[in-house]
Design a protein around this motif. Structure first.
Motif, PDB file in Angstrom:
ATOM      1  N   LEU A 107     -75.124  16.727 -61.029  1.00 27.03           N
ATOM      2  CA  LEU A 107     -74.365  17.447 -59.998  1.00 27.03           C
ATOM      3  C   LEU A 107     -74.659  16.896 -58.602  1.00 27.03           C
ATOM      4  N   LEU A 108     -75.929  16.489 -58.401  1.00 28.84           N
ATOM      5  CA  LEU A 108     -76.324  16.058 -57.051  1.00 28.84           C
ATOM      6  C   LEU A 108     -76.060  14.589 -56.792  1.00 28.84           C
ATOM      7  N   ASP A 109     -75.600  13.872 -57.819  1.00 29.58           N
ATOM      8  CA  ASP A 109     -75.544  12.422 -57.665  1.00 29.58           C
ATOM      9  C   ASP A 109     -74.417  12.000 -56.727  1.00 29.58           C
ATOM     10  N   ARG A 110     -74.647  10.893 -56.074  1.00 22.97           N
ATOM     11  CA  ARG A 110     -73.605  10.125 -55.378  1.00 22.97           C
ATOM     12  C   ARG A 110     -72.877  10.853 -54.263  1.00 22.97           C
ATOM     13  N   GLY A 111     -73.333  10.570 -53.067  1.00 28.54           N
ATOM     14  CA  GLY A 111     -72.559  10.907 -51.885  1.00 28.54           C
ATOM     15  C   GLY A 111     -72.305  12.386 -51.661  1.00 28.54           C
TER      16      GLY A 111
END
Lengths: 308, 299
Positions: A107-111
């Protein structure tokens, strides 16, 4: 590369061209480490193997008693109980913890905006979780009149003494371990960042769904990190002590429902000073942990995927 | 990389083409996602925040107020708790600080020396020693504690801080050796070579070239040692049985057992006090903590 990765590779590495050896300097730099290995780690392991075959109470010298301690293990019902409690704890809480860690990491990944904030908020419990203070808090929260029952009361649900009930006491400790999913989450986040975005882009172009992308790209490429977290969290969970000790007031109760292996070891060794039997227990723990780690390494060949 | 092509890229697209889906506008999904994450973070941290708030409440209110609103500010829990044990709580904080300081110095000196040897020197059996070092990272202290206790009690070290500090002086926290080895491997070897050409031996290369460059790794080690030692309960419980020598975790635990359920307010107050240094270390050293576990991966 992680410590486990290094260990897996050491067996297969061919080694570079021979370089000039510097034994004397190396020995001097490693002197404290060698002393520690001899006196604090390897030495005591060997010593406790020897003590496993003795009866020793710290006051009289150790007395050889053959296989008595091992025979005693077979008939020691509290030992069996503590093994059961520990296995349930490890094999329920570690998968839940890792699923939470991986889910949140994705959920927290990438940008994502505010990533640093979320990461900190989820990571903080990992730092606090092993403290006596949090164990004290847990004792209040899951007590008969604790925070959880107050909140349940608002919704008209009657609670109970979660810690004083042998059926639920262990669950409160499992919840506590799952609560500390932040550390493996940070490791997953670092791993996710290594996966090139173009794989996902290519998959999207081919019409792969999010779920397919997760199964066919994320899981294989992240598998070394999943493996790393799995091995370490299992080892870590087998060693849990503080929470069960404080929550149960040092007894492993009620009715031994939170008698972790380490609590039983502590009780034998340091309340009863039954050092011979405690040494045998320590060795059994080492064998169990080593066994599960070996199984993990063996199983890793089937599902862990190395990119190079 | 060739393996990867075989195993990861062939995506299963043999099914029917996906029907056109209704796609929500980006700002709605992102708002929902943020709301969910914030809510979840709040649930995660709620118990801790509630403990801080409750430590400022009168005792009888703690069991009636699941909320976070304070009617009045009750600081007396802190003064009661501070003086509830044989010594003022500051005494135990000082004991903990001494142990922590000893452990930090021990780890910094011994682990950096061992790491230099593993990262930069060639010696007989290096591969094996390195493998042994990696394996000791995973060694549970419970396996060692009985014979260690026998050794230290024969030396007359029980109820001193020595059994807690001396092992750190002997590089037994192999995790940090590994962390530093990784870091030193990343430093350019040309720097060592240049120093060697200038006539520097290994001690000088270590002290004047490598150590100053590995400050980030030393900072990570410092902050982890601080937090782990401050929280450590098992070995402090075993080696410190004299109330004079109690550290914070052991003192807090004796407080819990002594007061049972009568004064949760002051117990919470001292719990908050005991967590404060961890929280400050987290605020100051977050960057190093995150990097440390992300690169080497242990809690």
């Amino acid at each position: 590369m992680s410590a486990l990765g290094e260990l897996q590779r050491l067996g297969t590495s061919k080694g570079g061209p021979p370089r000039k050896r510097d034994n004397k300097a190396a020995f001097l730099f490693l002197l404290p480490w060698f002393a520690g290995l001899l006196l604090i780690t390897a030495g005591p392991i060997v010593a406790s193997l020897a003590l496993s075959f003795t009866d020793y109470n710290l006051i009289q010298p150790p007395e050889f008693n053959g296989l008595d301690n091992i025979n005693r293990m077979f008939s020691d019902e509290r030992l069996h109980r503590s093994l059961g409690v520990t296995f349930i704890y490890v094999f329920v809480s570690v998968p839940l913890q890792l699923i939470a860690a991986l889910g949140l990491a994705i959920l927290l990944d990438r940008g994502l905006r505010g990533l640093a904030f979320y990461r900190s908020a989820f990571y903080l419990p990992s730092l606090l979780g092993s403290s006596v203070a949090i164990a004290v808090l847990w004792r209040q929260i899951f007590g008969a009149e604790g925070l959880l029952n107050q909140i349940l009361g608002i919704f008209g649900i009657a609670g109970k003494g979660w810690i004083s009930d042998p059926d639920t006491a262990l669950s409160t400790l499992i919840v506590l371990n799952v609560w500390t999913f932040g550390a493996p989450m940070v490791i997953f986040l670092a791993g996710l960042r290594q996966i090139p975005v173009m794989y996902y882009e290519a998959a999207s172009v081919d019409g792969a769904s999010r779920w397919t992308q997760f199964r066919k790209i994320t899981v294989p490429l992240l598998s070394p990190i999943i493996f790393f977290n799995l091995v370490l969290q299992i080892i870590h969970a087998f060693q849990s002590f503080t929470q069960a000790f404080v929550v149960s007031g040092g007894t492993g109760g009620p009715s031994d429902s939170t008698l972790f292996y380490t609590l039983y070891l502590y009780e034998r060794g340091f309340s009863r000073f039954d050092m011979g039997y405690a040494s045998a227990l320590a060795w059994l723990l080492l064998i169990i942990i080593a066994g599960f780690t070996a199984i993990n390494f063996w199983a890793a060949k089937r599902w862990v995927f190395y990119d190079d | 990389m060739t393996d990867l092509k075989e195993r990861a890229v062939p995506i299963d697209t043999t099914g029917d083409p996906a029907p056109p889906r209704f796609v929500l506008p980006g700002w709605i999904t992102s708002t929902v996602k943020h709301a969910a994450l914030i809510l979840f973070a709040l649930v995660m941290l709620y118990p801790v925040i509630w403990m801080v708030v409750s430590s400022l409440r009168p005792n009888n209110e703690i069991f009636r107020s699941p909320g976070l609103v304070l009617d009045s500010l009750q600081v007396s829990n802190y003064s009661t708790g501070w003086n509830a044990l044989a010594e003022p709580f500051g005494h135990y904080m000082l004991n903990s600080a001494l142990v922590v300081l000893g452990c930090i110095v021990g780890n910094l000196v011994s682990c950096s020396m061992a790491a230099y040897a593993f990262a930069r020197l060639e010696f007989s059996g290096k591969k094996w020693w390195f493998a042994i070092m990696l394996m000791t990272i995973m060694l549970p202290i419970h396996v060692l504690i009985v014979p260690q206790y026998i050794i230290f009690s024969n030396l007359g070290w029980v109820n001193t801080f020595l059994p807690l500090i001396v092992p750190k002086l002997l590089a037994t926290d192999a995790f940090f050796v590994f962390l530093m080895v990784q870091f030193i491997r990343g430093l350019p070897r040309e720097l060592d070579e240049a120093a060697r050409i200038d006539g520097a031996g290994h001690p000088r290369i270590f002290l004047q070239v490598i150590l100053p460059l590995m400050l980030p790794a030393l900072a990570t080690t410092t902050i982890f040692t601080f937090i782990w030692t401050w929280n450590d309960f098992f070995s402090q419980l075993i080696y410190l049985t004299d109330p004079q020598m109690y550290t914070v975790p052991v003192a807090l635990r004796s407080f819990v057992d002594a007061t049972v359920a009568t004064s949760w307010g002051s117990m919470f107050a001292m719990s908050v006090v005991s967590l404060l240094p961890i929280f400050l270390a987290f605020l100051v050293g977050q960057r190093y903590l995150i990097k440390g576990i992300a690169t080497t991966g242990i809690k």
